[in-house]
Structures are given as C-alpha cells and as structure tokens.
Design a protein around this motif. Sequence first.
Motif, mmCIF file in Angstrom:
data_model
loop_
_atom_site.group_PDB
_atom_site.id
_atom_site.type_symbol
_atom_site.label_atom_id
_atom_site.label_comp_id
_atom_site.label_asym_id
_atom_site.label_seq_id
_atom_site.Cartn_x
_atom_site.Cartn_y
_atom_site.Cartn_z
ATOM 1 N N SER A 15 0.829 -1.214 0.000
ATOM 2 C CA SER A 15 0.000 0.000 0.000
ATOM 3 C C SER A 15 0.860 1.260 0.000
ATOM 4 N N GLU A 16 1.986 1.248 0.716
ATOM 5 C CA GLU A 16 2.883 2.410 0.719
ATOM 6 C C GLU A 16 3.491 2.632 -0.665
ATOM 7 N N VAL A 17 3.920 1.553 -1.299
ATOM 8 C CA VAL A 17 4.525 1.660 -2.632
ATOM 9 C C VAL A 17 3.503 2.181 -3.633
ATOM 10 N N LEU A 18 2.289 1.645 -3.592
ATOM 11 C CA LEU A 18 1.234 2.102 -4.495
ATOM 12 C C LEU A 18 0.938 3.581 -4.274
ATOM 13 N N GLU A 19 0.877 3.999 -3.031
ATOM 14 C CA GLU A 19 0.608 5.405 -2.713
ATOM 15 C C GLU A 19 1.745 6.308 -3.212
ATOM 16 N N GLU A 20 2.992 5.888 -3.034
ATOM 17 C CA GLU A 20 4.127 6.688 -3.500
ATOM 18 C C GLU A 20 4.133 6.801 -5.023
ATOM 19 N N LEU A 21 3.818 5.711 -5.716
ATOM 20 C CA LEU A 21 3.768 5.753 -7.182
ATOM 21 C C LEU A 21 2.639 6.663 -7.663
ATOM 22 N N ARG A 22 1.487 6.572 -7.021
ATOM 23 C CA ARG A 22 0.362 7.434 -7.412
ATOM 24 C C ARG A 22 0.651 8.898 -7.122
ATOM 25 N N ASN A 23 1.288 9.187 -5.987
ATOM 26 C CA ASN A 23 1.647 10.566 -5.668
ATOM 27 C C ASN A 23 2.624 11.133 -6.697
ATOM 28 N N ALA A 24 3.570 10.303 -7.134
ATOM 29 C CA ALA A 24 4.522 10.747 -8.153
ATOM 30 C C ALA A 24 3.793 11.048 -9.456
ATOM 31 N N ARG A 25 2.893 10.155 -9.856
ATOM 32 C CA ARG A 25 2.149 10.374 -11.110
ATOM 33 C C ARG A 25 1.242 11.589 -10.995
ATOM 34 N N LEU A 26 0.675 11.812 -9.810
ATOM 35 C CA LEU A 26 -0.191 12.975 -9.593
ATOM 36 C C LEU A 26 0.597 14.276 -9.755
ATOM 37 N N LYS A 27 1.841 14.301 -9.275
ATOM 38 C CA LYS A 27 2.667 15.507 -9.405
ATOM 39 C C LYS A 27 3.118 15.719 -10.849
ATOM 40 N N MET A 28 3.367 14.620 -11.576
ATOM 41 C CA MET A 28 3.838 14.753 -12.955
ATOM 42 C C MET A 28 2.707 15.103 -13.912
ATOM 43 N N LYS A 29 1.563 14.447 -13.743
ATOM 44 C CA LYS A 29 0.451 14.635 -14.682
ATOM 45 C C LYS A 29 -0.875 14.436 -13.932
ATOM 46 N N PRO A 30 -1.371 15.485 -13.285
ATOM 47 C CA PRO A 30 -2.606 15.354 -12.493
ATOM 48 C C PRO A 30 -3.810 14.894 -13.314
ATOM 49 N N GLU A 31 -3.856 15.273 -14.587
ATOM 50 C CA GLU A 31 -5.007 14.890 -15.417
ATOM 51 C C GLU A 31 -5.033 13.398 -15.739
ATOM 52 N N SER A 32 -3.952 12.668 -15.407
ATOM 53 C CA SER A 32 -3.942 11.225 -15.652
ATOM 54 C C SER A 32 -4.874 10.468 -14.714
ATOM 55 N N PHE A 33 -5.444 11.154 -13.737
ATOM 56 C CA PHE A 33 -6.409 10.533 -12.827
ATOM 57 C C PHE A 33 -7.852 10.788 -13.257
ATOM 58 N N ASN A 34 -8.059 11.579 -14.318
ATOM 59 C CA ASN A 34 -9.406 11.864 -14.806
ATOM 60 C C ASN A 34 -10.016 10.636 -15.475
ATOM 61 N N ALA A 77 5.942 -3.379 -6.085
ATOM 62 C CA ALA A 77 5.471 -2.692 -7.290
ATOM 63 C C ALA A 77 5.244 -3.658 -8.454
ATOM 64 N N LEU A 78 5.931 -4.776 -8.464
ATOM 65 C CA LEU A 78 5.776 -5.747 -9.540
ATOM 66 C C LEU A 78 4.633 -6.724 -9.309
ATOM 67 N N GLU A 79 3.924 -6.580 -8.200
ATOM 68 C CA GLU A 79 2.750 -7.426 -7.958
ATOM 69 C C GLU A 79 1.675 -7.076 -8.974
ATOM 70 N N GLU A 80 0.794 -8.015 -9.227
ATOM 71 C CA GLU A 80 -0.188 -7.875 -10.310
ATOM 72 C C GLU A 80 -1.075 -6.635 -10.179
ATOM 73 N N ASN A 81 -1.452 -6.268 -8.957
ATOM 74 C CA ASN A 81 -2.359 -5.131 -8.787
ATOM 75 C C ASN A 81 -1.648 -3.774 -8.831
ATOM 76 N N THR A 82 -0.306 -3.746 -8.822
ATOM 77 C CA THR A 82 0.409 -2.463 -8.859
ATOM 78 C C THR A 82 1.336 -2.317 -10.064
ATOM 79 N N GLU A 83 1.479 -3.354 -10.873
ATOM 80 C CA GLU A 83 2.454 -3.294 -11.969
ATOM 81 C C GLU A 83 2.114 -2.230 -13.011
ATOM 82 N N VAL A 84 0.842 -2.022 -13.277
ATOM 83 C CA VAL A 84 0.455 -0.999 -14.265
ATOM 84 C C VAL A 84 0.776 0.395 -13.727
ATOM 85 N N GLU A 85 0.570 0.602 -12.440
ATOM 86 C CA GLU A 85 0.901 1.893 -11.825
ATOM 87 C C GLU A 85 2.406 2.149 -11.908
#
Length: 178
Positions: A15-34, A77-85
């Motif tokens: 959960s921490e890794v997923l949150e860190e990856l999402r936070n990074a993507r949010l800072k780089m491209k916020p519209e990617s969550f639309n 991060a390489l687990e099936e539910n987080t690999e796409v993130e």
Amino acid sequence: DDMKGIFIVAGHSASEVLEELRNARLKMKPESFNDDDEVNIQLTKPQKKYKKSVVLPEENVEEEYGLVINGHSLAYALEENTEVELLRTACMCKTVICCRVTPLQKAQVVELVKKYKKAVTLAIGDGANDVSMIKTAHIGVGISGQEGMQAVLSSDFSFAQFRYLQRLLLVHGRWSYI
C-alpha cells in the motif's frame, strides 16, 4: 540539473509503494487521474479473452522527472495489482533507476515493458546476475569484463566495452529496419 523532480519509492508495504507511485504520477500529470484520460479508458475497457494484455499508449509530461526505486519496494510494485501503476509512472519519467534488485526482478521489469508497451526491449549486462534479464529482452547485449563470461554467452550481441553500444544501436539497429 534540468529535472523538475526526482521521486524516490522506498515503501515497506504494497500500500505504501502504491501510494508513492500514485503521488509521483499525480505531481507529474494530475489529469492522468481523470475518467476521460486515454489510458484510464483503455484500462477500464473489458478485455477479450484471446488478447494477452492491454497495450498502454504513451503518456507525455511537460517536464523531466526521475524515479528511483529499491529492490524491496520493487517487489511490491511488480505485484499484479500495482504493476500498471509502476509502468505508467516510470514511463512518464526520463530516468528510472532500480537499485539493489535481484536477477529475477531485472527480468520482471523487462517482461513488464514487453507486456504493456509496444516496444522493442534491449538489456545490457556484464555478469551472471544479468543473464535472466538478457534472455528476457528482445535483444540481449553482453559486455565481457571482470565478472566472467556468463552474460556474453547468453547474449545476442557482445562487445568488450560499453562505448561500442552506440555503433550497435545506430548501425545495426538501422539495418534491422531496412
């Protein structure tokens, strides 16, 4: 110097890794969550049973970013539910560094790119710990050196020094498309 930011992923749980990856993507491209984002639409579409996986389109960002992830966090991060993130975040970055990773994780990262991106992968290694990565990539390159000959023996191309890579890419890469 030119990078807008460097994201370090060092979570100790999935959960921490997923949150860190999402936070990074949010800072780089916020519209990617639309909901109307091209990749989100692609990921939510029901997939046909005969198709292996979704090919993710390119996501471009305005600035240059870097991502650093350690082996412990990469395992989550390489687990099936987080690999796409992981892949989406990494592909938005100009530089990605995976440090302290196992030989299996190296191969898994190459396999992840092959699975979701329409790209030809090239892996370069100089020792026995790089053999699985070299064999997984479309093109494997071994550098002969102090760590032995295992990487060279399992590669498609080999050379004595890293500087010869430029000629391999420019000349032989071009010839492959003629």
